[in-house]
Motif scaffolding. Sequence first.
Motif, short mmCIF file in Angstrom:
data_model
loop_
_atom_site.label_atom_id
_atom_site.label_comp_id
_atom_site.label_asym_id
_atom_site.label_seq_id
_atom_site.Cartn_x
_atom_site.Cartn_y
_atom_site.Cartn_z
N ALA A 1 -4.94 11.14 -0.65
CA ALA A 1 -5.55 11.46 0.65
C ALA A 1 -4.77 10.86 1.82
N VAL A 2 -3.97 9.81 1.56
CA VAL A 2 -3.25 9.16 2.65
C VAL A 2 -2.11 10.03 3.17
N PRO B 1 0.82 -1.22 0.00
CA PRO B 1 0.00 0.00 0.00
C PRO B 1 0.85 1.26 0.00
N MET B 2 0.34 2.31 -0.62
CA MET B 2 1.05 3.57 -0.64
C MET B 2 1.22 4.14 0.77
N LEU B 3 0.24 3.90 1.63
CA LEU B 3 0.33 4.37 3.01
C LEU B 3 1.55 3.78 3.70
N LEU B 4 1.78 2.49 3.51
CA LEU B 4 2.96 1.84 4.09
C LEU B 4 4.24 2.43 3.52
N GLN B 5 4.27 2.71 2.24
CA GLN B 5 5.45 3.29 1.61
C GLN B 5 5.76 4.67 2.18
N ILE B 6 4.72 5.47 2.40
CA ILE B 6 4.93 6.79 2.99
C ILE B 6 5.45 6.68 4.41
N ILE C 1 -3.82 8.46 -13.14
CA ILE C 1 -3.91 9.81 -12.60
C ILE C 1 -5.09 9.91 -11.62
N ILE C 2 -6.22 9.33 -12.00
CA ILE C 2 -7.38 9.34 -11.10
C ILE C 2 -7.08 8.58 -9.82
N PHE C 3 -6.40 7.44 -9.94
CA PHE C 3 -6.02 6.67 -8.77
C PHE C 3 -5.12 7.49 -7.85
N MET C 4 -4.19 8.24 -8.41
CA MET C 4 -3.27 9.03 -7.60
C MET C 4 -3.99 10.18 -6.91
N ILE C 5 -4.97 10.78 -7.59
CA ILE C 5 -5.74 11.86 -6.96
C ILE C 5 -6.46 11.33 -5.72
N MET D 1 4.96 9.06 -3.41
CA MET D 1 3.98 9.01 -4.48
C MET D 1 4.65 8.86 -5.84
N THR D 2 5.81 9.50 -6.02
CA THR D 2 6.55 9.39 -7.28
C THR D 2 7.02 7.96 -7.50
N LEU D 3 7.61 7.35 -6.47
CA LEU D 3 8.08 5.97 -6.60
C LEU D 3 6.92 5.02 -6.87
N ASN D 4 5.78 5.28 -6.22
CA ASN D 4 4.62 4.41 -6.40
C ASN D 4 4.07 4.49 -7.82
N THR D 5 3.84 5.70 -8.29
CA THR D 5 3.24 5.82 -9.63
C THR D 5 4.23 5.45 -10.73
#
Length: 276
Positions: free
Chosen positions: A218-219, A113-118, A210-214, A152-156
Amino acid sequence: MSHALDMIPARPAPPTKASRINLARVAGYAILTLWAVLGLALVWYLASSWDPAKIERYGWRYLDGLATTLILTFGSITLGALLSVPVTFARMARNPILNTIAYAYVYVFRSTPMLLQIFLIYYGLGSFRPQIEAIGLWWFFREAWYCALFAMTLNTAAYQAEILRGAIESVPRGQTEGAKSLGLPTSVTFWKIILPQALIVALRPYGNEIIFMIKGSAVVAVVTVLDLMGQTRYAFSRTFDYQTYLWAAIFYLAIVEALRHTWGAIEARLTRHLKR
């Protein structure tokens, strides 16, 4: 014998294509009606509970959070697009070392999950502060905003690399063979023949990303970045009015719908030659 056969009930006729279309149309109208009723109820609720004092006090916070969300999203999308190009080439390389490194990067960032990455970047790298200070990068990793943008950059980039790789590999090999038969250099073949066709295939997946990243942005509120969701949480903590979250939902919905229609217009414009 004929009397016995008459007693056997006839099999019901299978539904025709027209009847299936009618059923689907009725179901679609029912869903649209339900959404319309819910939308009108929401508008009525917001209008009946309108509080100008709260709007005056927290409205500018929503706009500031909206700007932060858009900057984070489109900044990470742009940087991720640049990073995804070498990752894509590494994924397609015949060198097993490059291929393995790129595969591991894509696999890790698409499977967690992106939350874990952050969390790992913002809190985890803080455990290595002396080492990071030694290379002069602590100014970057001590700021939650930069850490959120980096994560977010690494994720996308991982997702965009797979989108681009799949699009490139979807171009028929005959295109490359035809270019070779004409004596075109490999670089010209890629940039002038392969890549334009691949980008057309990748248009819709890029829009979805892009929609997914928007929505996924929120995380970043959990690491004290005051984006749209962060400002919404702040407003709710002061008012305890869940209407604050309704306004956030309206903002996100407006952004996604505007982007969806804009991207649809771009896609229709770039693929107009395919519909003739």
